[in-house]
Design an enzyme around this catalytic site. Structure first.
Site, PDB file in Angstrom:
ATOM      1  CG  HIS A  30      -0.246  -0.222   2.526  1.00 37.27           C
ATOM      2  ND1 HIS A  30       0.138  -1.476   2.945  1.00 37.27           N
ATOM      3  CD2 HIS A  30       0.139   0.631   3.506  1.00 37.27           C
ATOM      4  CE1 HIS A  30       0.727  -1.374   4.130  1.00 37.27           C
ATOM      5  NE2 HIS A  30       0.743  -0.105   4.490  1.00 37.27           N
ATOM      6  CG  HIS A  43       1.060   5.168   4.286  1.00 36.33           C
ATOM      7  ND1 HIS A  43       0.279   5.115   5.414  1.00 36.33           N
ATOM      8  CD2 HIS A  43       1.740   3.993   4.255  1.00 36.33           C
ATOM      9  CE1 HIS A  43       0.478   3.973   6.042  1.00 36.33           C
ATOM     10  NE2 HIS A  43       1.371   3.268   5.358  1.00 36.33           N
TER      11      HIS A  43
HETATM   12  P1  5GP Z   1       1.651   0.241   7.458  1.00 36.21           P
HETATM   13  O1  5GP Z   1       2.273   0.599   8.768  1.00 36.21           O
HETATM   14  O2  5GP Z   1       1.450  -1.247   7.298  1.00 36.21           O
HETATM   15  O3  5GP Z   1       2.387   0.861   6.290  1.00 36.21           O
HETATM   16  O4  5GP Z   1       0.258   0.977   7.457  1.00 36.21           O
HETATM   17  C1  5GP Z   1      -0.961   0.358   7.660  1.00 36.21           C
HETATM   18  C2  5GP Z   1      -1.978   1.462   7.837  1.00 36.21           C
HETATM   19  O5  5GP Z   1      -3.268   0.882   7.830  1.00 36.21           O
HETATM   20  C3  5GP Z   1      -1.841   2.255   9.139  1.00 36.21           C
HETATM   21  O6  5GP Z   1      -1.593   3.625   8.850  1.00 36.21           O
HETATM   22  C4  5GP Z   1      -3.193   2.050   9.840  1.00 36.21           C
HETATM   23  O7  5GP Z   1      -3.658   3.213  10.480  1.00 36.21           O
HETATM   24  C5  5GP Z   1      -4.098   1.617   8.699  1.00 36.21           C
HETATM   25  N1  5GP Z   1      -5.182   0.737   9.095  1.00 36.21           N
HETATM   26  C6  5GP Z   1      -5.096  -0.339   9.908  1.00 36.21           C
HETATM   27  N2  5GP Z   1      -6.288  -0.945  10.014  1.00 36.21           N
HETATM   28  C7  5GP Z   1      -7.150  -0.227   9.244  1.00 36.21           C
HETATM   29  C8  5GP Z   1      -8.545  -0.367   8.945  1.00 36.21           C
HETATM   30  O8  5GP Z   1      -9.236  -1.283   9.403  1.00 36.21           O
HETATM   31  N3  5GP Z   1      -9.093   0.557   8.130  1.00 36.21           N
HETATM   32  C9  5GP Z   1      -8.351   1.584   7.591  1.00 36.21           C
HETATM   33  N4  5GP Z   1      -9.000   2.441   6.799  1.00 36.21           N
HETATM   34  N5  5GP Z   1      -7.034   1.734   7.838  1.00 36.21           N
HETATM   35  C10 5GP Z   1      -6.445   0.833   8.658  1.00 36.21           C
END
Ligand code: 5GP
Ligand code: ZN
Length: 113
Positions: A100, A102
């Site tokens: 993903h 951001h």
């Molecule tokens: P990572 O740290 O893996 O790059 O980011 C994962 C992101 O997913 C985090 O910023 C977190 O806030 C977001 N996230 C986690 N669970 C959910 C969810 O159930 N719904 C949404 N919309 N975002 C989520």
């Protein structure tokens, strides 16, 4: 291919709700549940890809980046600017193993130092 234990695959399947901001046949974008700025959107492929390191996924990785531009326009942050982040692994704080981007903006961001 979607994975039954992957949170983002569940969002794609509609099993978990999200606040959608963009969708096409390959990409879904929705608001991060825990935003770090006024605009914080997650952009994901609609297939389960765990990481960026596979050349066979080069097309979808390009789609993610191009979509980010389109979404930045749609959310009116293209002119003001934005940051695109990919967290990879433990030290980067990656918590979801479905690739993903951001897309973050909508206000001045702290330097990445
Ligand atoms: P990572 O740290 O893996 O790059 O980011 C994962 C992101 O997913 C985090 O910023 C977190 O806030 C977001 N996230 C986690 N669970 C959910 C969810 O159930 N719904 C949404 N919309 N975002 C989520
Ligand atoms: Zn997944």
């Amino acid at each position: 291919m979607l994975f039954k234990d992957c949170l983002f695959c569940k969002i794609i399947k509609g099993q978990i709700p999200c606040c959608k901001v963009f969708e096409n046949e390959k990409i879904l974008a929705f608001k991060d549940i825990n935003p770090v700025a006024k605009v914080h959107v997650l952009i994901i492929p609609k297939i389960h890809i765990e990481n960026t390191g596979q050349r066979k996924h080069i097309d979808i990785l390009g789609e993610l980046l191009i979509s980010a531009e389109d979404i930045a326009h749609k959310l009116n942050i293209f002119e003001s600017g934005y940051r695109i982040i990919i967290n990879r692994g433990k030290d980067a704080g990656q918590i979801i193993d479905h690739i993903h981007l951001h897309l973050i903006g909508g206000e001045p961001l702290n330097p990445i130092n």
